[in-house]
Design an enzyme around this catalytic site. Structure first.
Site, mmCIF file in Angstrom:
data_model
loop_
_atom_site.group_PDB
_atom_site.id
_atom_site.type_symbol
_atom_site.label_atom_id
_atom_site.label_comp_id
_atom_site.label_asym_id
_atom_site.label_seq_id
_atom_site.Cartn_x
_atom_site.Cartn_y
_atom_site.Cartn_z
ATOM 1 N N TYR A 126 0.845 -1.196 0.000
ATOM 2 C CA TYR A 126 0.000 0.000 0.000
ATOM 3 C C TYR A 126 0.884 1.250 0.000
ATOM 4 O O TYR A 126 1.980 1.260 0.564
ATOM 5 C CB TYR A 126 -0.939 0.026 1.211
ATOM 6 C CG TYR A 126 -0.251 -0.009 2.558
ATOM 7 C CD1 TYR A 126 0.063 1.173 3.237
ATOM 8 C CD2 TYR A 126 0.070 -1.222 3.168
ATOM 9 C CE1 TYR A 126 0.681 1.147 4.474
ATOM 10 C CE2 TYR A 126 0.695 -1.260 4.404
ATOM 11 C CZ TYR A 126 0.994 -0.077 5.055
ATOM 12 O OH TYR A 126 1.617 -0.111 6.291
ATOM 13 N N HIS A 166 6.759 4.363 16.901
ATOM 14 C CA HIS A 166 6.094 3.668 15.794
ATOM 15 C C HIS A 166 6.863 2.398 15.427
ATOM 16 O O HIS A 166 6.280 1.329 15.215
ATOM 17 C CB HIS A 166 6.020 4.617 14.596
ATOM 18 C CG HIS A 166 5.195 4.122 13.458
ATOM 19 N ND1 HIS A 166 3.830 3.993 13.511
ATOM 20 C CD2 HIS A 166 5.546 3.730 12.203
ATOM 21 C CE1 HIS A 166 3.370 3.553 12.363
ATOM 22 N NE2 HIS A 166 4.395 3.379 11.545
#
EC number: 1.3.98.5
Length: 247
Positions: free
Chosen positions: A143, A170
């Site tokens: 993606y 993250h």
């Protein structure tokens, strides 16, 4: 003005997704289809030789759903080589029965958060990530994505130290999936419509859902992430190409 992050860049990357015109493909005789498949497999063999010489890498997957039927992920040292591969493929008989579905142009990218006194291009672990041998995992998920730049949620207006802190948090989530999911990040600013391409490989397809869902709750994704179309598929080894194209 906020400081721009420095990046390390490796091989250029093309995600080439195509749909197959099965109705037209069926109109060919068995001999014509066989010749087209042999021609296509000869190209795959060329790619295999390049990979063996460590001058590039590739992956081939069938795509689940109506977005496309097949995905080629190609890595090469130059953009010209990617163009040559695409052109050679387009000139094959099989390509006459393929419809372009989506493509994405980028370059393997790492953000440079190493100590200033270290040359990253002398680090074997860094080199392996910049010039990767793509895995033969059972499944792929690709993606594209952007970092949001709207109002108070403007990633590019954050100070460098805050961005580093957020990306470290993250990354901790991603590291929890080490051994389950392998990730290849490619940068595409100035190359395509989004800023990054994310390609995930896993033997257990459910790990894609778990990883992406968990990251949705991290501030980098929840506040600053914008995502494009997701493509998920299953590996297509060379030896299964004939059965895949059999009608």
């Amino acid at each position: 003005m906020s400081e721009a992050a420095k990046t390390l860049d490796g091989w250029y990357c093309l995600h080439d997704l195509r749909s197959i015109d099965w109705v037209s493909w069926k109109t060919l005789s068995s001999e014509e289809r066989e010749q087209a498949i042999v021609e296509f497999l000869n190209i795959i063999e060329k790619w295999n030789k390049v990979a063996a010489e460590k001058q590039g890498s590739h992956a081939m997957y069938t795509i689940v759903g109506q977005k496309a039927d097949i995905m080629f992920m190609l890595l090469r040292p130059t953009m010209e080589e990617l163009n040559e591969i695409e052109t050679e493929l387009n000139k094959t008989t099989l390509a006459e029965y393929m419809i372009p579905a989506y493509s994405y142009v980028s370059v393997v990218e790492l953000s440079n958060y190493l100590p200033a006194d270290e040359d990253p291009y002398q680090n074997p672990q860094i080199l392996a990530r910049l010039y990767p041998e793509l895995p033969t995992a059972n499944h792929i998920c690709f993606y594209p994505m952007d970092k949001r730049r709207q109002g108070n949620d403007n990633w590019y207006m954050l100070p460098m130290e805050e961005r580093k802190k957020l990306m470290y948090s993250h990354g901790k989530i991603g590291r929890q999936y080490a051994g389950k999911v392998r990730q290849v990040i490619t940068g595409s600013v100035g190359f395509d419509d989004y800023e990054w391409g994310v390609t995930l490989f896993a033997d257990d397809v459910l790990q894609f859902k778990k990883l992406v869902y968990e990251m949705r709750f991290d501030e980098v994704s929840a506040r600053y992430g914008e995502f494009g179309t997701f493509f998920v598929g299953n590996i297509l080894p060379s030896e299964k190409v004939t059965s895949f194209l059999h009608v």
